[in-house]
Design a protein around this motif. Structure first.
Motif, PDB file in Angstrom:
ATOM      1  N   LEU A 196      13.817  18.468   8.463  1.00 13.61           N
ATOM      2  CA  LEU A 196      13.400  19.317   9.580  1.00 13.61           C
ATOM      3  C   LEU A 196      12.248  18.674  10.340  1.00 13.61           C
ATOM      4  O   LEU A 196      12.228  18.662  11.572  1.00 13.61           O
ATOM      5  CB  LEU A 196      12.985  20.690   9.067  1.00 13.61           C
ATOM      6  CG  LEU A 196      14.109  21.696   8.945  1.00 13.61           C
ATOM      7  CD1 LEU A 196      13.612  22.947   8.269  1.00 13.61           C
ATOM      8  CD2 LEU A 196      14.655  22.040  10.300  1.00 13.61           C
ATOM      9  N   VAL A 248      12.397  17.076  14.456  1.00 13.71           N
ATOM     10  CA  VAL A 248      11.448  17.396  15.518  1.00 13.71           C
ATOM     11  C   VAL A 248      10.772  16.135  16.018  1.00 13.71           C
ATOM     12  O   VAL A 248      10.581  15.932  17.217  1.00 13.71           O
ATOM     13  CB  VAL A 248      10.418  18.411  15.018  1.00 13.71           C
ATOM     14  CG1 VAL A 248       9.445  18.738  16.112  1.00 13.71           C
ATOM     15  CG2 VAL A 248      11.104  19.654  14.532  1.00 13.71           C
ATOM     16  N   VAL A 255       6.718  23.163  18.966  1.00 10.60           N
ATOM     17  CA  VAL A 255       6.423  21.862  19.566  1.00 10.60           C
ATOM     18  C   VAL A 255       7.433  21.545  20.664  1.00 10.60           C
ATOM     19  O   VAL A 255       7.091  21.040  21.726  1.00 10.60           O
ATOM     20  CB  VAL A 255       6.465  20.763  18.490  1.00 10.60           C
ATOM     21  CG1 VAL A 255       6.451  19.391  19.126  1.00 10.60           C
ATOM     22  CG2 VAL A 255       5.305  20.902  17.554  1.00 10.60           C
ATOM     23  N   LEU A 256       8.694  21.861  20.401  1.00 12.07           N
ATOM     24  CA  LEU A 256       9.732  21.448  21.342  1.00 12.07           C
ATOM     25  C   LEU A 256       9.852  22.368  22.548  1.00 12.07           C
ATOM     26  O   LEU A 256      10.475  22.001  23.529  1.00 12.07           O
ATOM     27  CB  LEU A 256      11.079  21.365  20.630  1.00 12.07           C
ATOM     28  CG  LEU A 256      11.170  20.271  19.572  1.00 12.07           C
ATOM     29  CD1 LEU A 256      12.538  20.239  18.966  1.00 12.07           C
ATOM     30  CD2 LEU A 256      10.839  18.925  20.165  1.00 12.07           C
ATOM     31  N   ALA A 290      12.840  14.198  18.469  1.00 13.01           N
ATOM     32  CA  ALA A 290      12.899  14.758  19.820  1.00 13.01           C
ATOM     33  C   ALA A 290      11.499  14.983  20.370  1.00 13.01           C
ATOM     34  O   ALA A 290      11.322  15.761  21.300  1.00 13.01           O
ATOM     35  CB  ALA A 290      13.671  16.070  19.800  1.00 13.01           C
ATOM     36  N   PHE A 291      10.508  14.299  19.814  1.00 16.96           N
ATOM     37  CA  PHE A 291       9.127  14.640  20.157  1.00 16.96           C
ATOM     38  C   PHE A 291       8.852  14.442  21.641  1.00 16.96           C
ATOM     39  O   PHE A 291       8.118  15.207  22.246  1.00 16.96           O
ATOM     40  CB  PHE A 291       8.164  13.800  19.319  1.00 16.96           C
ATOM     41  CG  PHE A 291       6.857  14.479  19.095  1.00 16.96           C
ATOM     42  CD1 PHE A 291       6.758  15.495  18.169  1.00 16.96           C
ATOM     43  CD2 PHE A 291       5.745  14.129  19.820  1.00 16.96           C
ATOM     44  CE1 PHE A 291       5.570  16.153  17.964  1.00 16.96           C
ATOM     45  CE2 PHE A 291       4.545  14.794  19.616  1.00 16.96           C
ATOM     46  CZ  PHE A 291       4.455  15.798  18.695  1.00 16.96           C
ATOM     47  N   VAL A 338       9.165  25.052   4.219  1.00 16.90           N
ATOM     48  CA  VAL A 338      10.287  24.576   5.039  1.00 16.90           C
ATOM     49  C   VAL A 338      10.402  25.429   6.303  1.00 16.90           C
ATOM     50  O   VAL A 338      10.545  24.903   7.415  1.00 16.90           O
ATOM     51  CB  VAL A 338      11.610  24.630   4.242  1.00 16.90           C
ATOM     52  CG1 VAL A 338      12.781  24.323   5.152  1.00 16.90           C
ATOM     53  CG2 VAL A 338      11.577  23.649   3.103  1.00 16.90           C
ATOM     54  N   GLY A 369       8.307  23.102  14.511  1.00 17.17           N
ATOM     55  CA  GLY A 369       9.239  22.343  15.337  1.00 17.17           C
ATOM     56  C   GLY A 369       9.646  23.100  16.572  1.00 17.17           C
ATOM     57  O   GLY A 369       9.603  22.563  17.690  1.00 17.17           O
ATOM     58  N   VAL A 411       7.717  24.545   8.709  1.00 17.27           N
ATOM     59  CA  VAL A 411       8.013  23.312   9.448  1.00 17.27           C
ATOM     60  C   VAL A 411       8.986  23.606  10.582  1.00 17.27           C
ATOM     61  O   VAL A 411       8.820  23.135  11.710  1.00 17.27           O
ATOM     62  CB  VAL A 411       8.583  22.245   8.496  1.00 17.27           C
ATOM     63  CG1 VAL A 411       9.084  21.051   9.276  1.00 17.27           C
ATOM     64  CG2 VAL A 411       7.546  21.808   7.505  1.00 17.27           C
ATOM     65  N   ALA A 412       9.991  24.427  10.282  1.00 19.07           N
ATOM     66  CA  ALA A 412      10.964  24.768  11.324  1.00 19.07           C
ATOM     67  C   ALA A 412      10.278  25.472  12.478  1.00 19.07           C
ATOM     68  O   ALA A 412      10.564  25.219  13.655  1.00 19.07           O
ATOM     69  CB  ALA A 412      12.062  25.643  10.738  1.00 19.07           C
TER      70      ALA A 412
END
Lengths: 357, 477, 199
Positions: free
Chosen positions: B135, B139, C161-162, B142-143, C151, C158, C154-155
């Motif tokens: 995971l 990310v 961040v995206l 695709a940062f 976990v 992510g 973290v997801a």
């Protein structure tokens, strides 16, 4: 003789089945009558707050107004939009109504007056109320129309958001009681209003007195979340008439509309009942006199009615929230504070025992 | 809880990553570089700790994790590689305006995931470790979210990674269903006592396929070139090293531990993976013009070589794999330090032809890059040669000579494209001059090159390193 | 008897609706069938005496996950003609994969049925489901619990961040500021001479 016994023991599940069916019918009947009364009460209170009279034509003081409205909906033509998904379009209001009634299966209204006294009653209510969102989201989508779809999306997001905080709020109560059984939760609040979770002054376990502000806050949070969960004002964005005409119900008419309407009020009653059970001592009288001069179900009904009065007053007084404000309130205020609260409560329970001891 | 001291390195990672996340949310100025520096320090500390705390072996969390010489060895290098990766990333991220503190935090979590993978002693821990690192890596791929290529890389990696997770879970459920346990040792005992059933074999194959995705072994390699090309370069450098090492270490632990008694069954799978990877890696690289794609195929091929000693299934085979992977890790860090130096005034360039003539303009980088390429080829005085020597010899010992012959043929094919890079650097006319790199990049490439040239490493490999690796390898048996 | 009838009913509905998830043409209907599948699975859990798991399944999967599925599916503008174009092209490959999987399943199934069969463990004890869960989840499985939490963290990082974009110069509502306004800060008294305007 032996065969006869076997016959009876074989039959007994059937008899049990019949007994349950009778209970279900009784619940549904009472709830239906109550909905009629509540709709009227809602309109009357609203009118009073605005210095109007409200419905006063049909029957004495307009008492039959709701029944007249219901009959009108029954006899109107059912219009199914041409581009709609016909099956889902009809199924959606049915889902709403069924889910609203289903949750009542575990609600104890008086000692022993409960259809199914299961161990995980709280979870059951949460699970069923999380299904209520399907009725709305499917209805909005199946209408194949813009406003209903927007309303459905809003509603789904809103209900999921507030369900999270409701879950945590209920957990604080469950942790205090040490059980997820609704009857046990009510039983733990016996003895007077100071044992109710909303006014939590537990003198038998003095350290728990420190929890009073937390539980009071939780009670208020639950009430507000209940407003959002039932799409009541000030959180009625899914049907905000100034923006979305009538939200997910735009395309509905006749009986399906009635079902939505009905389901909504049953849900409101459910959340009033849940709040009564979780925070206001269920069927217990405010002060324990040692004897009962009124049946327990009266107290339950009284508390629910008071809560419904608050629901109606909020509708009359508070202006509607904007959507981003609603989301902000749910995720940035309610959820964190509820999380902190449950940590505090769990810490107390861990070190000083549950409220019951 | 007992045995908690065994997992102090992991706890350090988890706690510091969470604290850094909290710090990052604050509005402190320049928080990204600060977080990055702390993260590098944490990673180095993690490596040192996992190495130092090493005298005792044991299981933590009721057998969920196992800490032995093998795990410590792999963790040390994973931590170091990740620290180097972050060090290299700093300059790039700042220039590309990607410098967000989450990058460092995600790196820490990725390393934590790898750490759990390496120490896994339980199929659930295996899955959680794999998922945690994956995971974080999706990310990171695709940062650079505004770049179409990076988003595509992230998405491709994610979709195929999810597929591999599915395979993994399917395998795990089969093994659990047929042995009734998730614990590695208990699985081994169950196979010993109950004999082998079709379900366990099927589960094992699914498990190996799922992990094959993670080391990008052919035929599960198809994501690699696109992801390597699209991701930000420092991320690619990170991908090529630490996660591969962790995954292959996990494969080794699986085949030696729970499936240690059914060598015949997994050997076929590993051999197929190895042969396909070596050849697809070698042949696929021939037509590449982008240096990152080239490195992607190179890594596929190298994973194939790393699987060769594993197929032997012996202690010396495991040792060969560890040595090979360690050397590969050092090389990859160096190569990507060089690629990150390929910067002209307009920005980064990645074509191989952009390297033309840099022997005249950037002599130091040209020498370093040449050393890396020669080492990847396996030319004798360089460390890469020893890597392949240690990797292939155990396979010969256990009678897999034909596999080694195939590996050598693949190496010869592969030599072609490595040589082409060298030729471009030394004999082609210069197109443009690279602007001066920051010190961290040149130092890193210089150090890795020095390590590879071998004068520093030879005594290390000969004595302490050998002992250390041997202890690591034997701890699995 | 009643249990057997319920089991076969639930199992049949589960399998039939699972098939319909794949077979139905409209993705929204697929999600609906998926929900029915979840429901039947929850029912099967209840038959095994795992009431807590059953309600959790309904709450998490039906109440949250499937709603988000529905969200995505409804918002997506799926072009079915385009979707079906590659179908024949991929069919042989898909067929091969399906065949391999089927063969494996049959092999595994055969191995399972020819081996010794074990009865399903149903739990019937003094303690409720929930207590039993708590007892193992926070002791034996504490590590997995915590690691799974990481976990998810973290997801979440992510996703943020995206997608999160911090733009400058956006006016945001500050509710405390709004509420904290007093008459002095909000109202300015201006004397305006006639014909001049506030200017």
């Amino acid at each position: 003789m032996f065969e006869l016994i076997q016959f009876w023991s074989n039959l007994s599940p059937l008899a049990w089945f019949g007994w349950k069916i009778a209970q279900v019918l009784a619940f549904v009947l009472v709830l239906a009558l109550l909905v009629a009364a509540l709709v009227l009460a809602d309109r009357k209170i609203w009118a009073a707050a605005q210095m109007r009279r409200g419905p006063n034509v049909v029957g004495v003081f307009g008492l039959l107004q709701t029944i007249a409205d219901a009959l009108k909906f029954f006899f109107k033509e059912l219009i199914v939009p041409s581009g709609s998904d016909k099956f889902l379009f009809i199924a959606a209001p049915v889902i709403t109504l069924v889910m609203a009634f289903l949750a009542w299966a575990v609600i104890p209204v008086a000692p022993g007056w409960v259809m199914s006294d299961i161990n995980v009653g709280v979870l059951y209510v949460l699970a069923i109320s999380s299904l209520g969102v399907y009725g709305i989201i499917i209805g909005g989508w199946a209408s194949n129309s813009k406003y209903p779809f927007m309303g459905a999306l809003r509603s789904a997001a809103q209900m999921i958001s507030y369900e999270v905080s409701i879950g945590f709020i209920i957990l604080t109560v469950a942790a205090l009681v040490g059980s997820l059984n609704l009857t046990e939760i009510v039983a733990a609040q016996e003895g007077g209003f100071w044992n109710w979770h909303m006014f939590y002054l537990n003198f038998s376990n003095p350290v728990h007195l420190l929890l009073f502000p937390v539980m009071f806050y939780m009670g208020i949070l639950f009430f507000i979340s209940a407003l959002a969960e039932t799409n009541r004002p000030p959180f009625d964005l899914p049907e905000a008439e100034s923006e979305l005409v009538a939200g997910y119900q735009v395309e509905y008419s006749s009986t399906p509309f009635l079902m939505y309407f009905f389901g909504e009020y049953v849900n409101i009653m459910l959340l009033c009942g849940m709040m009564t059970i979780l925070f206001l001592g269920g069927w217990h009288a405010p002060i324990d006199l040692g004897f009962q001069f009124l049946p327990p179900v009266f107290w339950f009904f009284l508390k629910c009615s008071f809560l419904f009065f608050l629901f109606a007053m909020v509708k009359a007084i508070v202006p509607r929230y904007r959507y981003d404000q609603l989301m902000r309130l749910g995720w940035k205020v309610f959820l964190p504070t509820a999380l902190v609260s449950i940590m505090i409560v769990l810490t107390f329970v861990n070190f000083f025992g549950t409220g019951a001891t | 809880m007992p045995n908690l001291y065994l997992v102090i390195p992991e706890i350090l990672l988890a706690v510091s990553a969470s604290l850094l996340l909290g710090f990052g949310v604050s509005k402190t100025k320049n928080r990204a570089p600060i977080v990055r520096l702390i993260a590098i320090a944490v990673l180095v500390l993690y490596s040192v700790l996992s190495f130092l705390l090493g005298s005792q072996d044991g299981e933590a969390f009721k057998g969920a994790l196992i800490i032995d010489g093998y795990a410590r060895y792999v963790k040390f290098f994973i931590g170091m590689a990740a620290a180097a990766g972050l060090l290299l990333a700093g300059d790039y991220l700042e220039r590309e305006k990607l410098d967000k503190y989450e990058f460092s935090v995600l790196t820490l979590y990725a390393v934590l995931g790898m750490s759990i993978m390496v120490s896994a002693n339980n199929l659930l821990a295996l899955y959680i470790g794999v998922e945690m690192q994956a995971l974080a890596l999706y990310v990171m791929a695709a940062f650079n979210r505004d770049s179409l290529r990076a988003s595509e890389a992230g998405l491709k990696y994610f979709v195929l990674g999810a597929l591999s997770s599915g395979l993994l879970l399917y395998g795990i459920s089969l093994i659990y269903g047929f042995t009734g346990t998730l614990n590695f040792e208990a699985v081994a005992t169950s196979i010993q006592s109950n004999g082998l059933s079709a379900g366990v074999v099927a589960g094992m194959v699914f498990l190996l396929c799922g992990l094959g995705f993670k080391i990008s072994a052919a035929p599960f390699h198809m994501w690699t070139p696109d992801v390597y090309e699209g991701s930000p370069t420092p991320v690619t450098g990170f991908f090529a090293g630490a996660p591969k090492f962790a995954a292959i270490a996990l494969i080794a632990r699986l085949v030696m531990g729970p499936f240690g008694d059914i060598t015949d069954q997994w050997q076929q799978v590993i051999i197929v993976l190895a042969v396909m990877s070596m050849f697809i890696g070698a042949i696929g690289a021939l037509r590449q013009t982008n240096i990152k794609r080239l490195m992607a195929y190179s890594s596929i091929a190298n994973m194939g070589y790393a699987l060769v000693p594993l197929a032997a299934g012996t202690v010396s085979g495991l040792r060969g794999m560890l040595i090979f992977m360690t050397i590969y890790l050092i090389t990859v860090i160096g190569v990507f330090a060089c690629i990150l130096q390929m910067r002209i005034r307009d920005g980064m360039v990645e074509r191989i032809s952009d390297l033309s003539g840099i022997s005249k303009t950037n002599r130091g980088m040209a020498i370093a890059m040449t050393a890396f390429m020669l080492s990847l080829m396996g030319i004798p005085p360089l460390l890469g040669f020893f890597g392949k020597l240690f990797a292939f010899y155990p396979a010969v010992q256990s009678g897999l000579t034909w596999l080694v012959v195939l590996a050598l043929i693949a190496s010869v094919i592969g030599a072609f494209y490595y040589l082409r890079v060298i030729k471009t650097m030394w004999f082609d006319e210069s197109e443009h001059e690279f602007i001066n790199p920051v010190r961290a990049l040149s130092w890193t490439s210089a150090i890795s090159a020095l390590l590879l040239i071998g004068f520093v490493m030879i005594p290390f490999v000969a004595r302490t390193g050998q002992d250390w690796i041997s202890i690591a390898a034997t701890s699995l048996f | 008897m009643l249990v057997a009838i319920s089991f076969y009913l639930l199992a049949f509905v589960a399998i039939a609706s699972a098939f319909m998830v794949v077979a139905s043409r409209n993705p929204v209907h697929s999600v609906m069938f998926l929900i029915v599948t979840f429901f039947s699975a929850a029912g099967l859990f209840i038959l095994m005496g795992a009431e807590f798991l059953a309600l959790l399944l309904v709450m998490v999967y039906v109440g949250a996950v499937a709603v988000l599925f529905l969200f995505v599916v409804m918002m997506l503008d799926v072009d079915f003609v385009e979707l079906k174009q590659g179908f024949l092209q991929y069919l042989p490959f898909g067929f091969v994969v399906a065949l391999i999987l089927l063969a494996e399943m049959i092999m595994v199934g055969a191995a399972y049925f020819t081996g010794e069969t074990k009865a399903l463990a149903t739990y019937s004890g003094e303690k409720s489901n929930l207590e039993r869960f708590g007892e193992v989840l926070y002791t034996d499985y504490a590590f997995f619990f915590e690691a799974a939490g990481l976990v998810l963290l973290v997801a979440m990082i992510g996703a943020i961040v995206l997608t999160l974009r911090e733009r400058d110069g956006v006016r945001k509502q500050d509710i405390t500021k709004q509420v904290g306004r007093t008459r002095e800060t909000a109202i300015e008294m201006v004397d305006i001479e006639s014909g001049q305007g506030v200017g």
